[in-house]
Every structure is written in structure tokens, then in C-alpha cells.
Design an enzyme around this catalytic site. Structure first.
Site, PDB file in Angstrom:
ATOM      1  N   GLN A  25      -5.589  -0.371  -3.741  1.00 14.57           N
ATOM      2  CA  GLN A  25      -6.324  -1.488  -4.329  1.00 14.57           C
ATOM      3  C   GLN A  25      -7.254  -1.043  -5.465  1.00 14.57           C
ATOM      4  OE1 GLN A  25      -8.164  -4.086  -1.423  1.00 14.57           O
ATOM      5  NE2 GLN A  25      -9.551  -4.942  -2.949  1.00 14.57           N
ATOM      6  N   CYS A  83       0.851  -1.185   0.000  1.00 17.89           N
ATOM      7  CA  CYS A  83       0.000   0.000   0.000  1.00 17.89           C
ATOM      8  C   CYS A  83       0.888   1.236   0.000  1.00 17.89           C
ATOM      9  CB  CYS A  83      -0.962  -0.014   1.187  1.00 17.89           C
ATOM     10  SG  CYS A  83      -0.480   0.996   2.579  1.00 17.89           S
ATOM     11  N   GLU A  84       0.512   2.188  -0.835  1.00 16.50           N
ATOM     12  CA  GLU A  84       1.371   3.358  -0.997  1.00 16.50           C
ATOM     13  C   GLU A  84       1.266   4.333   0.173  1.00 16.50           C
ATOM     14  OE1 GLU A  84       0.162   4.945  -4.748  1.00 16.50           O
ATOM     15  OE2 GLU A  84      -1.381   6.228  -3.869  1.00 16.50           O
ATOM     16  N   HIS A  85       0.315   4.120   1.043  1.00 17.53           N
ATOM     17  CA  HIS A  85       0.170   5.028   2.186  1.00 17.53           C
ATOM     18  C   HIS A  85       1.057   4.649   3.356  1.00 17.53           C
ATOM     19  CE1 HIS A  85      -3.993   5.480   0.273  1.00 17.53           C
ATOM     20  NE2 HIS A  85      -3.237   6.492  -0.102  1.00 17.53           N
ATOM     21  N   HIS A  86       1.295   3.349   3.515  1.00 19.50           N
ATOM     22  CA  HIS A  86       2.067   2.896   4.681  1.00 19.50           C
ATOM     23  C   HIS A  86       3.246   2.023   4.304  1.00 19.50           C
ATOM     24  CE1 HIS A  86      -2.124   3.612   6.051  1.00 19.50           C
ATOM     25  NE2 HIS A  86      -1.511   4.201   7.065  1.00 19.50           N
ATOM     26  N   CYS A  92      -1.814  -2.835   6.842  1.00 18.06           N
ATOM     27  CA  CYS A  92      -1.813  -1.518   7.497  1.00 18.06           C
ATOM     28  C   CYS A  92      -3.051  -1.345   8.362  1.00 18.06           C
ATOM     29  CB  CYS A  92      -1.683  -0.394   6.484  1.00 18.06           C
ATOM     30  SG  CYS A  92      -3.003  -0.302   5.282  1.00 18.06           S
ATOM     31  N   HIS A 121      -5.437  -5.977   4.143  1.00 20.61           N
ATOM     32  CA  HIS A 121      -4.437  -4.914   4.259  1.00 20.61           C
ATOM     33  C   HIS A 121      -3.766  -4.955   5.626  1.00 20.61           C
ATOM     34  CE1 HIS A 121      -5.695  -2.511   0.624  1.00 20.61           C
ATOM     35  NE2 HIS A 121      -6.632  -3.445   0.697  1.00 20.61           N
TER      36      HIS A 121
HETATM   37 ZN   LIG Z   1      -2.087   1.447   4.020  1.00 14.54          ZN
END
Ligand SMILES: [Zn+2]
Length: 200
Positions: free
Chosen positions: A126, A85-88, A156, A154
Site C-alpha cells: 500500500q 499484496c505482494e507478500h501473500h 491477508c 487487507h
Molecule cells: Zn499481505
């Protein structure tokens, strides 16, 4: 290998230096035995986990298109998917289901998992991953329609203890007849659900 310090600018620091600095900031001792080679391992692992950037999905499909006289739904289900995931920068992983109704052309079956890999081995969300797979197939063979469904978990969300109930997310992208014809869409979804024993 040099220790990261003020006189080393971030751009001149190696990937390994940056990981070592992260370990320090986490309160760890990068010199202790177990962590000694961790910066190299992390650099190598991340390179591998994002190797999709090195792939050209369109080119990948181009070499594997076949002309056929078949206009029933082609479905490839339960393809394993691992992404970050590009956020975490934490993994999300699950199953991808792909279907399309050909209009003169089909894609070699083994290329679908490779296409999924090319897009998933990158920093992703996703929703975008789902759309990219569908649109790439749409462009490559211009079928009657394409459907892509991804069921993923996920880390995260699971590991941080937030929204645990939503840790399994389902996304879909429906193009062409999969979007306009309810019957087609339902056939696809029924085929996915059939003996789906993967715990989602
Ligand atoms: Zn994430």
C-alpha cells in the site's frame, strides 16, 4: 493438459499446471468436478488482476493534459481500488483520494481512476502504491503540490486473524505544497473527511 510431475520442469510447466500442482499440495483433488476448470480460471483471474503491468501510467496521462488558468485545489475522492499484496498474493482494497494544486496544467478527471488502476492492478504494498500515484502526477504536470491518501483493508490480515485491529491501513504521500504547507494539507484532509460514509 498434462499432470505436473517430476519430469516436467517448472519453467516448461504452464500456469495451469502450476495451479493444479498447488491444489494437489493443498490436499485437494484437482480432477473433481468443481476444480476441473479452476487452474484455467485462476490463470485468467490473476492475469486480469495484474493487468497494470501492461499499462504505461506516464503515457496514460500524457494524452490527457489540459492547459488551464485554475490554481485551486483539484480533488478526486473515494476512487475504488483493488490490489494484491505482494507478500501473500491476497487482495487489499479500499478508497483512494487524490488532490493537487495545478500550475498551468490539469489532468482529465477520468484519467485519475485509470492511473490508480494501472498501479493497483499489480503486486503491491500500500505504501508504494500511494507514492507511485503521487509521483506520477507530480512528474506529469509539475503542480504546486500533490496529495494522495489511501484507506484500505487487507485480507491477508483479516483472514489470517493477525493484527485484526490494523486491518484498515491509511497511507499518505504529500509532495510540494502539500508537504510544506500545513494549511493545504489540512484542507485536503478536511475535504476527504467530509461526508465520508464508507465505513473507514
Ligand atoms: Zn499481505
Amino acid at each position: 493438459m498434462k499432470r505436473t510431475s517430476e519430469q516436467v520442469s517448472l519453467t516448461s510447466a504452464s500456469f495451469e499446471d502450476l495451479v493444479r500442482e498447488q491444489l494437489l499440495r493443498l490436499g485437494e483433488d484437482p480432477e473433481r468436478e468443481g476444480l476441473e476448470r479452476t487452474p484455467e480460471r485462476v490463470a485468467k483471474a490473476l492475469k486480469y488482476l495484474t493487468r497494470g503491468y501492461q499499462e504505461d501510467p506516464e503515457k496514460l496521462l500524457k494524452g490527457a493534459l489540459f492547459t488551464v488558468n485554475y490554481d485551486e485545489m483539484v480533488i478526486i475522492k473515494d476512487v475504488e481500488m483493488f490490489s494484491l499484496c505482494e507478500h501473500h498474493l491476497l487482495p487489499f482494497f479500499g478508497k483512494v483520494h487524490v488532490a493537487y494544486i495545478p500550475r498551468g496544467k490539469v489532468i482529465g478527471l477520468s484519467k485519475i481512476p485509470r492511473l490508480i488502476d494501472a498501479f493497483s492492478r499489480r503486486l503491491q504494498v500500500q505504501e508504494r502504491l500511494t507514492t507511485q500515484i503521487a509521483e506520477c502526477i507530480q512528474q506529469a504536470i509539475e503542480p504546486e503540490g500533490v496529495g494522495v491518501v489511501i484507506e484500505a483493508r487487507h485480507l491477508c490480515m483479516m483472514m489470517r486473524g493477525v493484527e485484526k485491529q490494523h486491518s484498515a491501513a491509511v497511507t499518505s504521500s504529500m509532495l510540494g505544497s502539500f508537504r510544506t504547507e500545513q494549511e493545504t494539507r489540512e484542507e485536503f484532509l478536511a475535504l476527504i473527511r467530509a461526508k465520508n460514509g464508507n465505513g473507514f
